[in-house]
Scaffold this active site. Structure first.
Site, short mmCIF file in Angstrom:
data_model
loop_
_atom_site.label_atom_id
_atom_site.label_comp_id
_atom_site.label_asym_id
_atom_site.label_seq_id
_atom_site.Cartn_x
_atom_site.Cartn_y
_atom_site.Cartn_z
CE1 TYR A 23 -2.92 -3.07 0.40
CE2 TYR A 23 -3.80 -2.04 2.10
CZ TYR A 23 -3.94 -2.98 1.09
OH TYR A 23 -4.82 -4.05 1.35
CE LYS A 55 2.95 -17.30 0.40
NZ LYS A 55 2.15 -18.68 0.59
CG ASP A 72 -0.22 -19.80 3.04
OD1 ASP A 72 0.46 -19.28 3.63
OD2 ASP A 72 0.01 -20.38 2.12
CG ASP A 132 -7.02 -4.16 4.35
OD1 ASP A 132 -7.93 -4.10 4.90
OD2 ASP A 132 -6.80 -3.52 3.05
#
Ligand code: NAD
Length: 338
Positions: free
Chosen positions: A124, A176, A210, A234
């Site tokens: 972002y 990740k 995940d 988010d």
């Protein structure tokens, strides 16, 4: 004790009604707060032609703490984006969302966790462009995720300090780094370094995003404080709101180097505005976070206990919680318990 002045922004839609309810509850709990009321959103446009007027920004700069109702960002050119102006002016780098089970009969009755989302970097960062190939000007697009060591360090440190201040036992860093080895790898490495400063006091744990999304549904009680980058935060924060029954009871805080802004996670709810049926609970819980931040945790706890008892009893609760009470009746039921 001298009162602490905070900026109060009633906001748009259901904002003025839930803000008035929250002020009544905070005052009934005997908090030492004085309010400097300011306009923003459509109310700011109507009065000053600006959704985030300078006098409102000046007030927050002066008091460094604000309680904000939901705001409608006007669509159209020439208006400043409210969130960008606030984030930039006050460098609001940590978005903090606690979620715990209150209402009975939900999917889980043992959730008590806090998500700390990095609020200024990552995907972002706003660095995006199209790439022309041949005669197609939009043949490809790039969005660049910026992760800095300093940005990662301050948000992970904030999560650990939050855990320390609130007697929490564990911080889980979500990443990740197995795929995004550089950007997410830097966040993870920095997090591991910060964690060493708290070794023996606060446990540190790592999860790939995940697997985390699944674990939050299967075993949410395992988590305590969670810290992650902007995009993952988010998404996971909305997942977490869903685990504890939706928007009516989820508060949020935006913490920065130069100020702190407390608000409900939900928006202006135009479908129920002006009907006196909105649930003020999320903003009341945001005010409790503000009281914690200002060192008035005893008042914050009194308010939380009164709100929780009112909700658990279930007699005088708003429609979204399965009741028939108006905003005013719900507010008065909470005040009666105080
Ligand atoms: P919303 O959160 O306003 O409403 C979603 C649904 O939840 C609606 O059905 C609404 O009635 C219900 N709801 C929300 N808060 C409630 C409450 N306290 N009590 C009972 N029911 C409640 O989301 P939206 O409709 O997508 O957005 C409406 C406006 O709010 C938009 O202009 C958006 O930009 C703005 N918004 C502002 C903020 C903010 O200022 N922080 C956050 C989100 C959305």
């Amino acid at each position: 004790m001298a009162k602490t002045t905070v900026t109060l922004i009633p906001g748009d839609g259901i904002g003025p009604s839930i803000t008035a309810a929250t002020v009544r509850i905070v005052e009934a709990a005997g908090a030492d707060i004085a309010w400097d009321e300011q306009l923003a959103g459509m109310a700011g446009v109507a009065r000053f032609g600006d959704p985030i007027p300078d006098c409102t920004l000046d007030s927050i700069k002066r008091h460094r703490v604000a309680l904000k109702g939901p705001l409608e960002t006007p669509i159209g050119e020439g208006f400043r984006s409210i969130n960008v102006a606030l984030r930039k002016t006050f460098d609001l780098y940590a978005n903090v969302r606690p979620a715990y089970s209150i209402a009975p009969g939900g999917r889980y009755d043992n959730i008590d966790l806090v998500l700390v989302r990095e609020n200024t970097e990552g995907l972002y960062s706003g660095i995006e462009h199209y790439i022309r190939l041949g005669d197609d000007p939009r043949a490809a697009a790039e969005s660049i995720a910026i992760i800095t060591r300093s940005g990662s360090e301050r948000v992970v440190r904030y999560a650990f300090e939050y855990a320390r201040a609130h007697g929490r036992k564990k911080v889980t860093l979500v990443h990740k780094a197995n795929i995004l080895k550089y950007s997410q790898g830097l966040f993870l490495d920095t997090g591991r370094m910060v964690a060493r400063d708290y070794a023996g006091e606060i446990q540190f744990d790592e999860r790939i995003v995940d697997a985390m999304a699944m674990d939050l549904v299967l075993r949410p009680e395992r988590f305590d404080v969670i810290v992650t980058t902007n995009l993952f935060g988010d998404i996971l924060s909305d997942e977490i709101s869903g685990l504890v029954g939706g928007l009516g009871l989820t508060p949020g805080a935006n913490i920065g180097a130069n100020g702190a802004i407390f608000e409900a996670v939900h928006g202006t709810a135009p479908d129920i505005a002006g009907k006196n049926v909105a649930n003020p609970g999320a903003l009341v819980l945001a005010a409790c976070m503000m009281l914690d931040h200002l060192g008035q945790s005893d008042r914050a706890q009194r308010i939380r206990r009164a709100l929780e008892a009112t909700i658990r009893e279930g007699k005088t609760v708003t429609r979204d919680l399965g009741g028939t009470a108006t905003t005013t009746e719900f507010t008065e039921a909470v005040i009666a318990r105080l």
